[in-house]
Design an enzyme around this catalytic site. Structure first.
Site, short mmCIF file in Angstrom:
data_model
loop_
_atom_site.label_atom_id
_atom_site.label_comp_id
_atom_site.label_asym_id
_atom_site.label_seq_id
_atom_site.Cartn_x
_atom_site.Cartn_y
_atom_site.Cartn_z
N LYS A 71 0.85 -1.20 0.00
CA LYS A 71 0.00 0.00 0.00
C LYS A 71 0.88 1.24 0.00
CE LYS A 71 -3.91 1.91 2.67
NZ LYS A 71 -4.71 1.76 3.92
N SER A 128 -9.63 1.70 3.14
CA SER A 128 -8.80 2.45 2.23
C SER A 128 -7.76 1.61 1.49
CB SER A 128 -8.05 3.54 3.01
OG SER A 128 -7.13 2.96 3.92
N SER A 145 -9.65 -0.54 7.37
CA SER A 145 -9.10 -0.35 6.02
C SER A 145 -8.40 -1.56 5.41
CB SER A 145 -8.12 0.83 6.02
OG SER A 145 -8.83 2.05 5.95
#
Lengths: 104, 483
Positions: free
Chosen positions: B76, B151, B175
């Site tokens: 990420k 997210s 997330s």
């Protein structure tokens, strides 16, 4: 439940934006106010919870400060630190002339 | 070569396939699929192939190559990597190159993993849909008109579409787990402090945790084992010894008690409720006892979270001032605050600005006690509630999210978006661990949309949680891949 944030004014939002160091054009203030009022209105449910005598919990682990031994170790080089600066001059980070009144 | 990380790893180790071939086929799949999905912001083709060649040479020479040797892992974009940029999907960090690797990344690479690229996310991890990504929305591989969740949506979409063997996400209020649920993969948020946050761009420091998004529980357990453990570079990393989950993974958990809170069965879509009922049946089938537990503060979690997380974010994001790194506004300014304010207004997107405003407000003079202090008190109550529930059960079962993935643009009101996280935020508030597991599908819209269930377990019961999750996965079955 009444929404205590209903009284939030555009002026208050302007003040918070200044505290947050966010330049916010006047046109955007009313919409920001409305969205903060809606969210704070929901958050108002916290007022109904009985929190008498409760110790605030800032983080989940029952931890104390942890100190490390004060020993020399490798750090980033000056080049590495300066590599991400928006503007540099020699060994320095360059900034535009910003002397003037402190608006805060 | 697609599928479970462990299988890919074993094939490479047995020299049935080279690491180079694995990486090359991964790069080919990304090239073919990611124009549509948009799960990656940057792909590290050159460095990944070079690492693969090194690993192949090590294996050919019989040198020790690590327990993740040759497997391509996506990271990420809020987790620092020396290779490429670390942008947090924000204009603020558009050109930022980290001078160091996050501890989690360093440990993966030391075990032989190959970082294949950086995945898109909601800007600064603030969102549940990956629509606030400054580089454009990410799409769900099961239905590209729908969100992948957020997210860590880029990481979840990339795993689901087999564009990597596994991925790292970060979880501040759901997330990792929510996008894993919406993309039909496994998402594990370890207990707070189990994996070092060094190199994870701070959002809510008392809530943030790095974790794996994988095809299987076994893969998650392996990555957890590699990454977990104390780190001198993160003073909030837990010093307790990590309980290795792998030796016990295959053992069927005995005397298992599954807690079912009534509060987790309200306001879900019919398909989610049906999946939850089937999940309960799977637990009964392995001899677990289902017990009713009470978590009356479930609904108050969102309010608590939306005080604490923005408050911490407003403080953490104060470092982005346009001076030392990050976006700087151009032009002349009357004073230094005007320069900060203009740089931040240009660099941060709308949702990030909203959260900074909210956080600044709840911490400001006159409101601190009514909002922030009170939220921290409710936080203690939520933790106490979990402690009480865990005296009656080993894990708590519920949905990860109330619905399957919604269409892109389908939820525009911020508060409605926040409420999607009702089942996940309390895990972070209490600092306990949680995992989302594929549990079925919602076929009511005409496309097959994955549904996830969440298991929550006490802090530092991560290995037990993984063991129970593995037992569920074997019994429940039904793993599928998007077409």
């Amino acid at each position: 439940m009444p929404n205590p944030a209903e009284s939030l004014t555009v002026n208050d939002v302007r003040h918070v934006a200044r505290l947050a160091r966010l330049a916010m054009v006047e046109d955007r203030l009313p919409a920001m106010r409305d969205s903060l009022v809606a969210i704070l209105g929901h958050i108002a449910q916290l007022q109904a919870v009985d929190t008498k005598d409760l110790e605030p919990m800032a983080q989940p682990l029952p931890m104390r400060n942890r100190l490390r031994a004060d020993e020399p170790c490798a750090t980033l080089s000056m080049m590495e630190v300066l590599a991400n600066a928006p503007k540099t001059e020699g060994a320095f980070i360059a900034v535009p002339k910003v002397l003037g009144g402190d608006s805060a | 070569m697609t599928g479970d990380l462990v299988d890919i790893r074993d094939k490479i180790a047995r020299r049935e396939i080279t690491a180079r071939a694995v990486v090359q086929s991964t790069l080919d799949r990304i090239a073919a699929a990611d124009r549509t999905l948009h799960s990656f912001h940057e792909v590290f083709a050159e460095t990944a192939l070079a690492s693969a060649d090194r690993i192949d040479a090590d294996i050919a020479a019989g040198r020790r190559s690590g327990e993740l040797a040759g497997v391509p892992i996506a990271v990420k974009d809020n987790i620092a990597t020396r290779t490429g940029r670390t942008t947090c999907s924000s204009r603020m960090l558009e050109t930022y190159r980290s001078p160091f690797d996050a501890t989690a990344v360093e440990r993966l690479e030391r075990a032989g993993a190959i970082i294949i690229g950086k995945t898109n996310m909601d800007e600064f991890a603030m969102g549940s849909s990956c629509e606030t990504c400054a580089w454009g929305a990410v799409r769900n591989p099961w239905d590209t008109n729908r969100i992948p969740g957020g997210s860590s949506g880029g990481s979840a979409a990339a795993v689901a579409a087999n564009l990597c063997a596994a991925a790292l996400g970060s979880d501040t209020g759901g997330s990792i787990r929510q996008p894993a649920a919406l993309c039909g993969v496994v998402g594990f948020k370890p207990s707070y402090g189990r994996i070092s946050r060094h190199g994870l761009v701070a959002f809510g420091s008392s809530l943030d945790q790095i974790g794996p998004i994988t095809h299987s529980v076994r893969d998650a357990a392996l990555l957890y084992r590699v990454m977990a453990g104390d780190d001198p570079l993160d003073s909030t990393c837990a010093p307790e010894v990590v309980d290795d989950p792998l030796p016990f993974l295959e053992q069927m958990p005995k005397g298992l008690r599954i807690g079912i809170p009534a509060q987790y069965r309200k306001g879900n879509s019919p398909a989610v409720d049906a999946a939850l009922a089937r999940a309960s049946d799977s637990f009964r089938a392995i001899g677990a006892q289902l017990v009713d537990v009470e978590l009356p503060l479930t609904d108050v979690g969102i309010s608590t979270y939306y005080v604490i997380a923005p408050a911490e974010a407003s403080s953490n994001l104060a470092r982005f001032d346009g001076i030392r790194y990050g976006h700087r506004a151009s032009g002349n300014f009357a004073d230094v605050n005007a320069l900060f304010s203009a740089s931040r207004a240009e660099g941060f997107g709308a949702e990030v600005q909203r959260r900074i405003m909210l956080g600044t407000y709840v911490l400001s003079a006159g409101y601190y006690d009514a909002y922030y202090r009170r939220a921290l008190q409710v936080r203690r109550l939520i933790k106490n509630e979990f402690d009480a529930a865990f005296t009656q059960c080993d894990v708590i079962l519920g949905p990860t999210a109330p619905t399957a993935a919604f269409p892109i643009g389908g939820v525009t009101d911020p508060l409605s978006m926040y409420l999607c996280d009702v089942y996940t935020v309390n895990t972070n508030i209490a600092g306990i661990c949680g995992i989302s597991l594929p549990a079925g599908f919602d076929d009511s819209t005409g496309t097959r949309l994955p549904i996830g269930i969440q298991l929550q377990a006490p802090a530092f019961a991560d290995s037990r949680l993984l063991q129970i999750a593995h037992a569920f996965e074997r019994t429940h079955g039904g793993r599928e891949h998007p077409q």
